[in-house]
Design a protein around this motif. Structure first.
Motif, short mmCIF file in Angstrom:
data_model
loop_
_atom_site.label_atom_id
_atom_site.label_comp_id
_atom_site.label_asym_id
_atom_site.label_seq_id
_atom_site.Cartn_x
_atom_site.Cartn_y
_atom_site.Cartn_z
N ASP A 107 -6.84 0.64 -2.39
CA ASP A 107 -6.10 0.80 -1.14
C ASP A 107 -4.81 0.01 -1.13
OD1 ASP A 107 -8.15 2.40 0.11
OD2 ASP A 107 -9.33 0.56 0.35
N GLY A 108 -4.77 -1.06 -1.90
CA GLY A 108 -3.58 -1.90 -1.88
C GLY A 108 -3.56 -2.87 -3.05
N LEU A 118 -3.06 2.53 -7.60
CA LEU A 118 -2.72 2.80 -6.21
C LEU A 118 -2.23 4.23 -6.04
CD1 LEU A 118 -2.44 1.76 -3.33
CD2 LEU A 118 -0.17 0.86 -3.93
N THR A 168 0.84 -1.18 0.00
CA THR A 168 0.00 0.00 0.00
C THR A 168 0.88 1.24 0.00
OG1 THR A 168 -1.91 1.03 1.09
CG2 THR A 168 -0.16 0.20 2.51
N ASP A 223 -2.37 0.84 5.95
CA ASP A 223 -0.99 0.91 6.43
C ASP A 223 -0.99 0.56 7.92
OD1 ASP A 223 1.68 1.38 6.82
OD2 ASP A 223 1.52 3.57 6.70
N LEU A 274 -8.90 -3.75 -2.83
CA LEU A 274 -7.62 -4.33 -3.24
C LEU A 274 -7.64 -4.68 -4.72
CD1 LEU A 274 -7.14 -6.74 -0.20
CD2 LEU A 274 -6.11 -4.48 -0.52
N THR A 280 7.49 -1.34 -4.06
CA THR A 280 7.58 -0.38 -2.96
C THR A 280 8.90 0.37 -2.96
OG1 THR A 280 8.30 -2.16 -1.47
CG2 THR A 280 5.95 -1.61 -1.48
#
Length: 297
Positions: free
Chosen positions: A217-218, A211, A156, A163, A176, A230
């Motif tokens: 959200d994720g 995202l 996320t 988070d 998601l 990430t």
């Protein structure tokens, strides 16, 4: 096998790995060392049956390998599977070498992920594209022995509503997303079971953009891909955690072949040898390093 150089993106992954070390990461099995030929239902073929002169390949004397476009890091580097860089590119060339093919005798073709696992003729000898071995897919295609053990992971943006989530229950109201046709999508529907319908994307790049735009959200992806997304693709990306292993066993990525392929046993035998000789572990260390993430309860 080919000698490869670590790209800058992998250095970023290593930094992200160190940052997560303090999060009590769970260990991830790295290359399927306990599975072998049993995963593919294959038998060890005679060595003389698995040579460029005897194998029934799409093009005589050439090994044609497929993957998706774009081909993502850390599995491939610079969207160029021919350079031997990245975990799956290196594994593919190691399989080829084990079967007696030189790098010059390997040809790559681009095939979308979802098309690879559909039944029907193939214009490749085998495909490597983070395709998890499942019984449902076995009805349509053949798989080699597993060459990588993997877990599904949720990522996320920092500060998002998920988070800091520590359990599947914390994801119950999340929106998601995952790539179409993947076991990542199945993990959302079968394991997380959020109240909102999951978003489906043709590529992981589209999921990343969604995202960034706040449309989801994720994202659910395999752990190495989560590290890359990430560390490199997202400005404020963070790993929420890895999903529990269904039945206590990790998924395995396997090479995909046409159903009933005469090459399945040869490719599986090559993968098994690479595992037994420690080559898969060496490639893992070169391209994926040691990765872990907190497990969602």
């Amino acid at each position: 096998m080919l000698k490869t150089a670590r790209p800058l993106a992998v250095a970023a992954l290593a930094t992200a790995t160190l940052a997560l070390t303090a999060c009590a990461p769970t260990d991830e099995a790295d290359t399927g060392t306990d599975s072998g030929s049993e995963a593919s239902g294959s038998e060890t073929p005679d060595a003389e049956q698995c040579t460029p002169d005897t194998m029934e390949t799409v093009t005589a004397g050439t090994l044609t390998i497929a993957t998706d476009d774009p081909a993502y890091e850390p599995w491939f580097v610079d969207n160029d599977p021919t350079n031997g860089k990245g975990y799956e590119s290196a594994v593919a060339y190691a399989i080829a070498e084990e079967l007696g093919y030189t790098a010059e005798q390997v040809t790559w073709v681009k095939v979308p992920f979802n098309k690879v696992v559909q039944p029907g003729p193939k214009d490749f000898d085998f495909d490597v594209n983070q395709v998890s071995i499942t019984e449902a897919r076995r009805k349509a295609v053949d798989f080699s022995s597993g060459y990588y053990d993997v877990v599904q992971t949720v990522i996320t943006n920092k500060g998002s509503s998920i988070d800091g989530a520590s359990s599947l229950a914390d994801l119950a109201d999340a929106k998601l997303g995952a790539q179409v046709g993947t076991t990542s999508y199945t993990a959302i529907t079968d394991q997380i079971q959020p109240s909102q319908e999951p978003a489906v994307f043709d590529t992981n790049d589209q999921a990343v953009q969604a995202l960034k735009n706040g449309q989801i959200d994720g994202i659910v992806v395999d752990l190495p891909t989560a590290y890359f997304m990430t560390a490199v693709q997202l400005d404020d990306g963070t790993i929420v955690g890895q999903l529990p292993l269904p039945g206590g066993e990790p998924e395995q990525f396997g090479a995909v072949l046409v159903k009933g392929s005469p090459l399945t046993d040869c490719v599986s035998g090559a993968v098994d040898t690479l595992r037994e000789d420690g080559v898969l572990d060496q490639i893992n260390q070169e391209w994926l390093a040691q990765q872990g993430a907190p497990e969602l309860s």
